[in-house]
Design a protein around this motif. Structure first.
Motif, PDB file in Angstrom:
ATOM      1  N   HIS B  74      -2.083  30.465 -40.307  1.00  0.00           N
ATOM      2  CA  HIS B  74      -2.950  29.297 -40.553  1.00  0.00           C
ATOM      3  C   HIS B  74      -2.263  28.286 -41.469  1.00  0.00           C
ATOM      4  O   HIS B  74      -2.270  27.071 -41.207  1.00  0.00           O
ATOM      5  CB  HIS B  74      -4.282  29.744 -41.172  1.00  0.00           C
ATOM      6  CG  HIS B  74      -5.230  28.613 -41.380  1.00  0.00           C
ATOM      7  ND1 HIS B  74      -5.274  27.879 -42.533  1.00  0.00           N
ATOM      8  CD2 HIS B  74      -6.158  28.069 -40.552  1.00  0.00           C
ATOM      9  CE1 HIS B  74      -6.195  26.940 -42.427  1.00  0.00           C
ATOM     10  NE2 HIS B  74      -6.755  27.050 -41.190  1.00  0.00           N
ATOM     11  N   SER B  78      -1.219  24.464 -40.679  1.00  0.00           N
ATOM     12  CA  SER B  78      -1.634  23.347 -41.531  1.00  0.00           C
ATOM     13  C   SER B  78      -0.433  22.453 -41.847  1.00  0.00           C
ATOM     14  O   SER B  78      -0.554  21.236 -41.881  1.00  0.00           O
ATOM     15  CB  SER B  78      -2.222  23.858 -42.864  1.00  0.00           C
ATOM     16  OG  SER B  78      -3.327  24.653 -42.604  1.00  0.00           O
ATOM     17  N   VAL B  85      -5.078  22.551 -36.733  1.00  0.00           N
ATOM     18  CA  VAL B  85      -5.584  23.237 -37.941  1.00  0.00           C
ATOM     19  C   VAL B  85      -7.071  23.567 -37.858  1.00  0.00           C
ATOM     20  O   VAL B  85      -7.527  24.537 -38.427  1.00  0.00           O
ATOM     21  CB  VAL B  85      -5.244  22.390 -39.194  1.00  0.00           C
ATOM     22  CG1 VAL B  85      -6.223  21.248 -39.385  1.00  0.00           C
ATOM     23  CG2 VAL B  85      -5.237  23.291 -40.441  1.00  0.00           C
ATOM     24  N   HIS B  86      -7.784  22.782 -37.100  1.00  0.00           N
ATOM     25  CA  HIS B  86      -9.217  23.088 -36.949  1.00  0.00           C
ATOM     26  C   HIS B  86      -9.490  23.887 -35.693  1.00  0.00           C
ATOM     27  O   HIS B  86     -10.631  24.018 -35.287  1.00  0.00           O
ATOM     28  CB  HIS B  86     -10.022  21.773 -36.934  1.00  0.00           C
ATOM     29  CG  HIS B  86      -9.928  21.048 -38.238  1.00  0.00           C
ATOM     30  ND1 HIS B  86     -10.292  21.622 -39.431  1.00  0.00           N
ATOM     31  CD2 HIS B  86      -9.479  19.809 -38.533  1.00  0.00           C
ATOM     32  CE1 HIS B  86     -10.076  20.776 -40.409  1.00  0.00           C
ATOM     33  NE2 HIS B  86      -9.568  19.647 -39.881  1.00  0.00           N
ATOM     34  N   LYS B  87      -8.434  24.350 -35.086  1.00  0.00           N
ATOM     35  CA  LYS B  87      -8.633  25.098 -33.833  1.00  0.00           C
ATOM     36  C   LYS B  87      -8.117  26.515 -33.987  1.00  0.00           C
ATOM     37  O   LYS B  87      -7.494  27.080 -33.112  1.00  0.00           O
ATOM     38  CB  LYS B  87      -7.903  24.377 -32.685  1.00  0.00           C
ATOM     39  CG  LYS B  87      -8.478  22.965 -32.485  1.00  0.00           C
ATOM     40  CD  LYS B  87      -7.823  22.218 -31.370  1.00  0.00           C
ATOM     41  CE  LYS B  87      -8.486  20.851 -31.197  1.00  0.00           C
ATOM     42  NZ  LYS B  87      -7.858  20.072 -30.130  1.00  0.00           N
ATOM     43  N   VAL B  88      -8.370  27.080 -35.139  1.00  0.00           N
ATOM     44  CA  VAL B  88      -7.931  28.448 -35.416  1.00  0.00           C
ATOM     45  C   VAL B  88      -9.147  29.340 -35.641  1.00  0.00           C
ATOM     46  O   VAL B  88     -10.068  28.946 -36.363  1.00  0.00           O
ATOM     47  CB  VAL B  88      -7.017  28.490 -36.662  1.00  0.00           C
ATOM     48  CG1 VAL B  88      -6.573  29.908 -36.950  1.00  0.00           C
ATOM     49  CG2 VAL B  88      -5.819  27.592 -36.467  1.00  0.00           C
ATOM     50  N   VAL B  89      -9.181  30.487 -35.010  1.00  0.00           N
ATOM     51  CA  VAL B  89     -10.224  31.489 -35.255  1.00  0.00           C
ATOM     52  C   VAL B  89      -9.519  32.753 -35.705  1.00  0.00           C
ATOM     53  O   VAL B  89      -8.581  33.206 -35.046  1.00  0.00           O
ATOM     54  CB  VAL B  89     -11.058  31.760 -33.984  1.00  0.00           C
ATOM     55  CG1 VAL B  89     -12.060  32.889 -34.240  1.00  0.00           C
ATOM     56  CG2 VAL B  89     -11.782  30.495 -33.531  1.00  0.00           C
ATOM     57  N   ILE B  90      -9.946  33.286 -36.824  1.00  0.00           N
ATOM     58  CA  ILE B  90      -9.318  34.491 -37.370  1.00  0.00           C
ATOM     59  C   ILE B  90     -10.252  35.674 -37.129  1.00  0.00           C
ATOM     60  O   ILE B  90     -11.467  35.555 -37.297  1.00  0.00           O
ATOM     61  CB  ILE B  90      -9.086  34.336 -38.877  1.00  0.00           C
ATOM     62  CG1 ILE B  90      -8.310  33.043 -39.228  1.00  0.00           C
ATOM     63  CG2 ILE B  90      -8.392  35.559 -39.461  1.00  0.00           C
ATOM     64  CD1 ILE B  90      -6.818  33.104 -39.076  1.00  0.00           C
ATOM     65  N   ILE B 107      -8.810  29.404 -47.036  1.00  0.00           N
ATOM     66  CA  ILE B 107      -8.198  28.605 -45.960  1.00  0.00           C
ATOM     67  C   ILE B 107      -9.246  27.897 -45.133  1.00  0.00           C
ATOM     68  O   ILE B 107      -8.953  26.913 -44.456  1.00  0.00           O
ATOM     69  CB  ILE B 107      -7.261  29.449 -45.063  1.00  0.00           C
ATOM     70  CG1 ILE B 107      -8.055  30.492 -44.270  1.00  0.00           C
ATOM     71  CG2 ILE B 107      -6.168  30.097 -45.880  1.00  0.00           C
ATOM     72  CD1 ILE B 107      -7.182  31.364 -43.377  1.00  0.00           C
ATOM     73  N   ALA B 109     -10.787  28.635 -42.466  1.00  0.00           N
ATOM     74  CA  ALA B 109     -10.825  28.793 -40.995  1.00  0.00           C
ATOM     75  C   ALA B 109     -12.041  29.614 -40.593  1.00  0.00           C
ATOM     76  O   ALA B 109     -12.565  30.392 -41.384  1.00  0.00           O
ATOM     77  CB  ALA B 109      -9.553  29.490 -40.531  1.00  0.00           C
ATOM     78  N   TYR B 111     -13.890  32.607 -39.061  1.00  0.00           N
ATOM     79  CA  TYR B 111     -13.429  33.981 -38.858  1.00  0.00           C
ATOM     80  C   TYR B 111     -14.546  34.878 -38.337  1.00  0.00           C
ATOM     81  O   TYR B 111     -15.730  34.615 -38.569  1.00  0.00           O
ATOM     82  CB  TYR B 111     -12.804  34.550 -40.139  1.00  0.00           C
ATOM     83  CG  TYR B 111     -13.748  34.729 -41.296  1.00  0.00           C
ATOM     84  CD1 TYR B 111     -13.951  33.689 -42.206  1.00  0.00           C
ATOM     85  CD2 TYR B 111     -14.394  35.943 -41.497  1.00  0.00           C
ATOM     86  CE1 TYR B 111     -14.804  33.855 -43.271  1.00  0.00           C
ATOM     87  CE2 TYR B 111     -15.240  36.110 -42.563  1.00  0.00           C
ATOM     88  CZ  TYR B 111     -15.449  35.068 -43.463  1.00  0.00           C
ATOM     89  OH  TYR B 111     -16.282  35.241 -44.501  1.00  0.00           O
ATOM     90  N   THR B 128     -14.576  25.701 -31.935  1.00  0.00           N
ATOM     91  CA  THR B 128     -13.328  25.157 -32.473  1.00  0.00           C
ATOM     92  C   THR B 128     -12.501  24.447 -31.403  1.00  0.00           C
ATOM     93  O   THR B 128     -11.887  23.412 -31.695  1.00  0.00           O
ATOM     94  CB  THR B 128     -12.472  26.271 -33.092  1.00  0.00           C
ATOM     95  OG1 THR B 128     -12.314  27.312 -32.119  1.00  0.00           O
ATOM     96  CG2 THR B 128     -13.100  26.825 -34.343  1.00  0.00           C
TER      97      THR B 128
END
Lengths: 1335, 133
Positions: B74, B78, B85-90, B107, B109, B111, B128
């Motif tokens: 992540h 960034s 950066v706004h299209k991350v799923v943890i 961070i 994100a 999750y 996202t």
């Protein structure tokens, strides 16, 4: 102007011999002036001659007046008559005016008549003008005119005219000055004449007439009048007129307007205070044409008794100048002086005559030495002198006028009549003269009395004393010539009255001073007499006798006040038992007699007071003469003293006068035979009452002089009394002293300068064995039976004087005497007496010797010390004790710092001394000289002076160092073990060999035992059942001499609870080594056992947490896949329904697994919870709300007792909700399964600093309360609980710093869970919250 | 709206997951919902892919082998691929670990906690990266 009288102007300009002619002209004028020609003549000459000389048509002379106006005065030639009176103002357009303005000659040829109007009028063709300047001032001008030649004048003519005008001006001025000086001279002559005329004229009328005449002449006026006023209106006193007719007319104007007018003018002048000028006309003064109208001068003047004014009527030929006005004022002043002089002369003459008569009267009367006689003769002469029928003198007695001396038609008679009160007496009292020509006409006249006296005219004058006081009146009645009472009469009467006043005053003063002198003499005698009387009774008797004499009383008494009561009473004369003694009868007869012939004491009458005195003296001297033995009447004295005590209590005045019955009581008054009484206080030396003097039979009221006398007597008496008392006291003191002298056991001997014994006391005489009187006159050596060895001092005691030793050892008697000697002057003052006091100190010397022996040899330390901390005296034992080498050395030390170790200890000792006055067995640590400590026991006492101040401390010290060391060690040891016993955590017992408790340390009592139940109890009884045997075995071991350690026993505590103890036992032996007791030391290990258990549990929980965390992670991944794929499969429409059913089971179970894992993680996670201030009530309600559906649907009754004032706690709301939810779920499960109506009570309370939440259910209770918080412990049937819920709660609560507990309810139904959290105090919550935010 | 959908359909979702069962589940779920998925086990490998290729978004496990974990992925995105950066799923299974939770929160994100449900995953990805169709 073309008339025939026109004078042809002289022809030709160049005049023959003109200079010569001009000089002649000048000479002519000068010559005229020298002939004393007046101004008019000079001017006339000037005009005439200058016209001729200049050959002009006309010459005109102007006179300069006020305001620079020129007025035509004289002229010659053309139109000369018209010129006279012509006025020319400076502003007029004219040649002459211009000449005056520029102050030089100017001429104007070819005059244009348009320009100069005057010139036209006089038909001038040419003009010349010249000013007359004198002393730089223009006094006039001359104008020259030519009526045909237009160019006649030239510079030459102008120069000549200037010279002419200058000469004329000078001559005119000289003439004026000459006239003025002549006038002045005349006035001065007149003034001198006036002064001469007035001087020596004794008659006022003549003076005034002369004044008026002179003034009229002086001022050349027709009429002068003089008006005078004394008390009434202005009157015309003199007229001086030009003609007799005028004078008569003026006088005839008496009472008419003329005079009133004149009087009015006079009044105005007098009011103005200076000469005034008034413009009058004939209407005003009513004298018609006789007096010219114009300005009148009115000048005022005044003398001591006269006001006047001189009126100078207007002059017919002009106004008065200011000088004349002031002249009038001056003459008026002359007049005033002259009038005053004349008046004085007249008065003096009149008075001289009267004086002569009065002197005659007084000289006649002065031959009579007797006042009575004098006054009698006086009225006779006064009546004759004044020409009145009757005359009298009345004296003011008791506020009334009493006629004393009178004469009626030449017959003198003694009178005693009251002069009737009325208007006359009022006037007289106001010191005014009263007279009336007919008293019967007066308002309010007492006609009856007047008729009785046939009085008509009355003239009465007050008689005034030197101090202005009215003392009487002098009066006359009815003039013999039947005329009115004149002012002269009044004046004469006043003069006579003044004479009488003086005589009366002198007589009075003489009387007074005589009286005072007599009294002073009497007092002096009194003082002389009584001063010698030092015995009080003698004094009292003599004093009262003299006081009676002095005060003119017939009887009296004196009482002396001593020791709070009247003790000495002296009465005089002593009342006789029967009848009247001469002393009492005669004074009593006196008052009547006195009243008859002299009713008033204050009246000046020497004879009477002399008689008075001699009479009293006679009365008082009778008892003395007859030598009556005073027989003391005690009853009467006591009664008298009693009456006086009462009197003193009531009266505080120094002198009180009244009736005897009133002052002393009627009983006593009649016993004494007293009618009146005067009581005077005798003041003592310090103002207290010393005694009282009573006088009776005084027969007249108490006058101011009497009071003074009495006070003086009292003062003398007081002084004498004081002397008598002092004498008595001295006598007593003397006697007392003699007694003391003899009573003293010491020997006292007094000898003179020749060593002759003057006096010895009885002790000395007794020692020698003779009477004291026998020793007087003996030589000192003989007295002491000494053989002579020294010639220097014959008195052996005197020898020792001045030497160090004042002791005398008598060689024969072997006695030691302390001699003190003093020298005094004897009573006669010259010879020196020596006094020796001998004190036998033989025994004292012996005692001292013994004492010293003891002091020096005693083994204890002895000391005398000062409160300040110095030794005064020490013995050798103390010196040795403190390690010093000598006494002297020790005496030098400062006790506070060198002997004491600590100031506190010394302070303590000092306080003990102060408090008790002594010290008993005080222990002290003192410092030896070498610095080592010495323990001493001090016993001491204080020596005080008579004021109670501590002078010395005396005492004794004992060295107790050895004893002290042993004791202190013992003490220390005991203290040490005692402290151990008290402070150890162990419970310690001592038992005897029989196993009975004989001692228990403090811990036992703290552990709940009481002393009485412990001491004497068998040791074995303390052990719990099952532990008795091991203890008994241990005791046996000990008694055999063994030792037992770490024996674990359960012992019954004082509160009945059992405790776990580790016990050590030891034997104790006596000196012989025999075991006599057992020491038991027990350590409570109950708490540590519990603690150990808890620690184990906590470790277990932590381990489980870590394990769970790891497992959960591993489980999560497969679980996600199971759940996810199950979801995916279920979403797949191709999956048949049968498979779906199975999938749902998978999903459900997977979800349950997920829950379990989540719970495990929750339990195990190490993350600190949120920390906020939270209200548990809110969280509880929210939690209950979560489960409310289930509770309601299953009929579980939730009862809330939430304390609304519950403090907040710091914590994680979510976690706390989890805790409560878990407990609630647990409770729900518990109540749900029992058959009875389910109920859960939830209560929040504040408990101290904690907040407590309790959940009380009525379920089936808890089977294992001790295990319930362990993880995986569940009582629920398999599949229902995870066994993690309550353990998670446990973890959360611990993290919050709280605790969670549970117990089954006492009544057996259900269980109660209690959760406690520390309450957030307000400040704490704030700080914690702040900490959270920072994180 | 249609054009981006077409464009997006061309780009795959990068899935970083070392656990095969989870990788299978996530890729199956996304593909069935119309996403293309590129799977990779290592975070370090994933960064290399991200350097070169275009992706609709990234779904990454928190704990990934290869020395680069989800958080580092992540932060790399960034720094280097701000468009993603706004299209991350943890995805994380470690939420009991305080450190992990703190990192995730930091961070910012999105999750998912394991075990998640399929619907949760779809919602997160759609939120996202947008819907696939």
């Amino acid at each position: 102007m073309a008339g025939g009288n026109m004078t042809p102007p002289p022809a030709g300009r160049a005049l023959p011999n003109s200079d010569e002619a001009f000089q002649k002209l000048l000479l002519r004028i000068a010559a005229k002036a020298a002939e004393r020609a007046d101004a008019a003549a000079l001017i006339q000459l000037f005009c005439h001659d200058s016209r001729e000389f200049f050959q002009v048509s006309g010459v005109y002379f102007w006179r300069r007046h006020a305001g620079d106006e020129l007025v035509g005065e004289q002229a010659e030639g053309k139109l000369a008559e018209r010129f006279i009176g012509l006025r020319l103002l400076p502003q007029n357009s004219a040649v002459t005016a211009e000449a005056v303005r520029v102050r030089r000659a100017i001429f104007a040829n070819g005059v244009h008549s348009k320009t100069f109007s005057a010139a036209r009028e006089f038909e001038a063709r040419s003009l010349m003008a010249v000013p007359l300047v004198v002393f730089d001032e223009v006094i006039g001008a001359a104008t020259f005119l030519h009526d045909s030649d237009e160019g006649f004048f030239n510079e030459d003519l102008a120069a000549k005219a200037t010279i002419l005008a200058g000469q004329l001006g000078s001559l005119l001025e000289a003439t004026r000055l000459g006239e003025a000086s002549r006038e002045e001279h005349r006035r001065a002559e007149i003034l001198a004449e006036v002064a001469h005329a007035l001087h020596g004229t004794p008659d006022v009328a003549a003076v005034i007439e002369a004044l008026a005449d002179r003034l009229r002449l002086l001022l050349r006026t027709r009429l002068v009048s003089v008006l005078l006023r004394r008390e009434g209106p202005f009157e015309l006193r003199a007229v001086s007129a030009e003609t007799p007719q005028l004078a008569n007319s003026f006088r005839a104007g008496h009472d008419r307007q003329t005079i009133r007018f004149a009087a009015d003018l006079a009044q105005r002048a007098v009011s103005a205070g200076e000469a005034i000028t008034i413009s009058i006309s004939s209407e005003l003064h009513s004298l018609g044409t006789l007096v010219s109208p114009g300005l009148l001068i009115a000048a005022p003047f005044r003398t001591s008794r006269t006001q006047g004014a001189i009126l100078v009527y207007p002059r017919h030929d002009g106004v008065f100048t200011a000088e004349e006005k002031s002249l009038v004022s001056a003459i008026a002043s002359f007049g005033a002086v002259a009038v005053a002089h004349a008046e004085l002369c007249a008065t003096a003459q009149g008075q001289a005559h009267e004086l002569h008569q009065l002197l005659e009267i007084s000289s006649e009367l002065s031959s009579s030495g007797d006042l009575e006689h004098f006054l009698q003769a006086f009225v006779l002469r006064a009546a004759d002198f004044l020409g009145y029928g009757r005359c009298f003198i009345a004296l003011l007695e008791d506020t009334q006028f009493r006629v004393r001396y009178a004469v009626d038609r030449g017959q003198s008679r003694r009178a005693d009549t009251l002069f009737p009160e009325g208007i006359a007496t009022r006037a007289l009292r106001a010191k005014e003269v009263f007279w009336s020509d007919d008293v019967r006409q007066l308002a309010g006249a007492n006609l009856e009395i007047l008729a009785q006296y046939q009085a008509r005219q009355l003239l009465s004058v007050p008689l005034l004393g030197s101090d202005g006081r009215v003392i009487g009146m002098f009066g006359v009645l009815d003039r013999l010539d039947n005329t009115g009472i004149s002012q002269q009469d009044i004046r004469r009467a006043r003069a006579l009255a003044a004479q009488v006043s003086v005589v009366l005053e002198v007589a009075h003063n003489l009387h007074q001073s005589e009286q005072h002198r007599r009294r002073a003499e009497a007092l002096t005698q009194l003082a002389r007499e009584i001063d010698g009387l030092l015995r009080l009774p003698d004094f009292a008797r003599r004093f009262v006798e003299r006081a009676i004499q002095l005060a003119g009383a017939s009887a009296g008494a004196v009482a002396l006040f001593q020791d709070g009561k009247f003790q000495t009473v002296a009465l005089h004369p002593l009342p006789a038992a029967t009848g009247l003694t001469p002393a009492s009868s005669e004074p009593r007869a006196l008052p009547d007699q006195q009243n008859q012939d002299r009713p008033n004491q204050d009246r000046p009458n020497q004879d009477h007071s002399i008689q008075d005195y001699s009479r009293a003296e006679r009365a008082a001297s009778i008892p003395a003469r007859t030598k009556l033995e005073p027989h003391e009447d005690h009853a009467l004295h006591q009664k008298f003293a009693h009456a006086l005590s009462e009197f003193v209590a009531k009266q505080t005045d120094a002198i009180v006068s009244g009736s005897a019955a009133e002052l002393l009581g009627s009983d006593l008054a009649s016993s004494l035979g007293w009618d009146d009484c005067v009581v005077a206080r005798l003041p003592g030396s310090n103002g207290e009452l010393a005694g009282l003097l009573c006088l009776a039979g005084r027969s007249r009221p108490l006058a101011a002089e009497d009071r003074d006398l009495l006070e003086a007597i009292a003062g003398h008496a007081a002084m004498a009394l004081e002397n008598a008392r002092l004498f008595t006291r001295i006598e007593q003191a003397n006697r007392h002293w003699l007694e003391i002298f003899d009573a003293i056991t010491d020997f006292i001997v007094v000898h003179d300068e020749t060593d002759k014994v003057l006096r010895v006391n009885r002790s000395l005489a007794n020692m020698i064995g003779v009477a004291p009187s026998e020793l007087i006159g003996v030589n000192m050596r003989a007295l002491l039976a000494l053989t002579s060895e020294s010639a220097l001092y014959s008195c052996p005691f005197c020898r020792s004087m001045g030497e160090d030793s004042d002791e005398f050892v008598h060689p024969a008697l072997d006695r030691t005497y302390l001699v003190s000697t003093s020298r005094v002057h004897g009573a006669s003052g010259e010879n020196l007496q020596t006094i020796h006091v001998l004190k036998d100190i033989t025994d004292r010397r012996e005692a001292e010797r013994r004492y010293r022996e003891l002091f020096d040899n005693i083994q204890e330390g002895l000391f005398f010390s000062t409160p300040e901390g110095r030794f005064i005296e020490v013995n050798d034992a103390l010196v040795a004790m403190l390690g010093y080498s000598s006494r002297e050395e020790l005496l030098q030390v400062d006790i506070a710092t060198q002997v004491y170790f600590s100031p506190e200890e010394r302070q303590r000792h000092a306080e003990a001394m102060e408090k008790d006055g002594h010290m008993r067995n005080y222990e002290a640590t003192l410092r030896r000289k070498n610095g080592s400590a010495i323990y001493v026991l001090i016993n001491a006492f204080g020596m005080y002076d008579n004021l109670g101040r501590l002078l010395q401390i005396r005492g004794l010290m004992l060295d107790v160092t050895g004893l002290h060391t042993y004791q202190s060690e013992l003490h220390r040891e005991r203290d040490f073990s005692g402290k151990i016993l008290s402070n150890t955590q162990s419970l310690i017992l001592v038992a005897d060999t029989a196993g009975l408790v004989s001692y228990a340390n403090r811990r036992w009592y703290e552990a709940g035992f009481e002393q009485r139940e412990l001491l004497g109890r068998p040791l074995l009884e303390l052990a719990a059942p099952g532990y008795v045997r091991p203890l008994a075995d241990a005791l046996q071991t000990i008694l055999r001499g063994g030792q037992v350690d770490n024996l674990e026993l359960q012992i019954m505590r004082g509160n009945g609870h059992l405790g776990q103890f580790s016990v050590n036992l030891s034997p104790m032996r006596d000196e012989q080594g025999n075991i006599n007791s057992i020491v038991v030391v027990m350590t409570d290990i109950t708490d540590s056992a519990e603690l150990r258990g808890k620690l184990v549990h906590a470790e277990k929980m932590a381990a489980v947490g870590q394990l769970v965390s790891g497992v959960a992670h591993e489980v999560n991944n497969p679980l996600t896949a199971i759940l996810g794929f199950a979801d995916l499969l279920l979403e797949n429409p191709e999956v048949p329904e049968s498979a779906r059913k199975d999938l749902r089971v998978i999903l459900q179970e997977a979800q349950r697994t997920k829950q379990i894992v989540q719970n495990l993680l929750s339990f195990a996670r190490q993350m600190p919870p949120q920390r906020n201030s939270v209200q548990l009530n809110v969280i509880l309600r929210r939690t209950i709300q979560l489960r409310s559906y289930d509770f309601n649907s299953h009929g579980v009754d939730i009862v809330e007792h939430l304390d609304e004032g519950l403090p907040e706690v710091i914590g994680d709301a979510h976690q706390l909700q989890q805790v409560f939810l878990n407990i609630l779920n647990n409770a729900y499960d518990a109540v749900h399964e029992v058959g009875r109506p389910a109920r859960i009570e939830i209560m929040t309370t504040k408990a101290g600093d904690s907040v407590e939440v309790s959940f009380c259910d009525n379920g089936y209770g808890i089977s294992h309360p001790d295990l319930i918080f362990d993880p995986f412990f569940t009582t629920k049937e398999v599949g229902k609980g995870t066994g993690l819920g309550l353990s998670i709660c446990y973890g959360i609560v611990k993290e919050h710093g709280g605790e969670i507990l549970c117990h089954n309810n006492v009544d057996g139904e259900g269980a109660t869970f209690i959760v406690r959290f520390p309450a957030a105090s307000h400040t704490a919550s704030l700080s914690v919250a702040a900490g959270v935010i920072q994180k | 709206m249609t054009t981006p959908a077409i464009q997006r359909a061309l780009l795959p979702v990068l899935l970083i997951e070392d656990e095969p069962s989870i990788m299978a589940l996530v890729s199956a779920t996304l593909e069935r919902n119309g996403y293309e998925v590129v799977c990779i086990e290592s975070g370090a490998e994933a960064l290399r892919l991200l350097e070169r290729g275009q992706f609709l978004g990234v779904v990454s496990d928190m704990r990934t082998p290869g020395g680069v974990d989800g958080a580092q992925v992540h932060s790399w995105i960034s720094a280097n691929r701000p468009d993603l950066v706004h299209k991350v799923v943890i995805i994380t299974g470690d939420y009991a670990n305080e450190e992990t939770v703190t990192t995730l929160r930091k961070i910012g994100a999105l999750y998912l906690e394991k075990p998640f449900r399929v619907q949760d995953l779809i919602s997160a990805v759609e939120k996202t990266m947008g819907k696939a169709r």
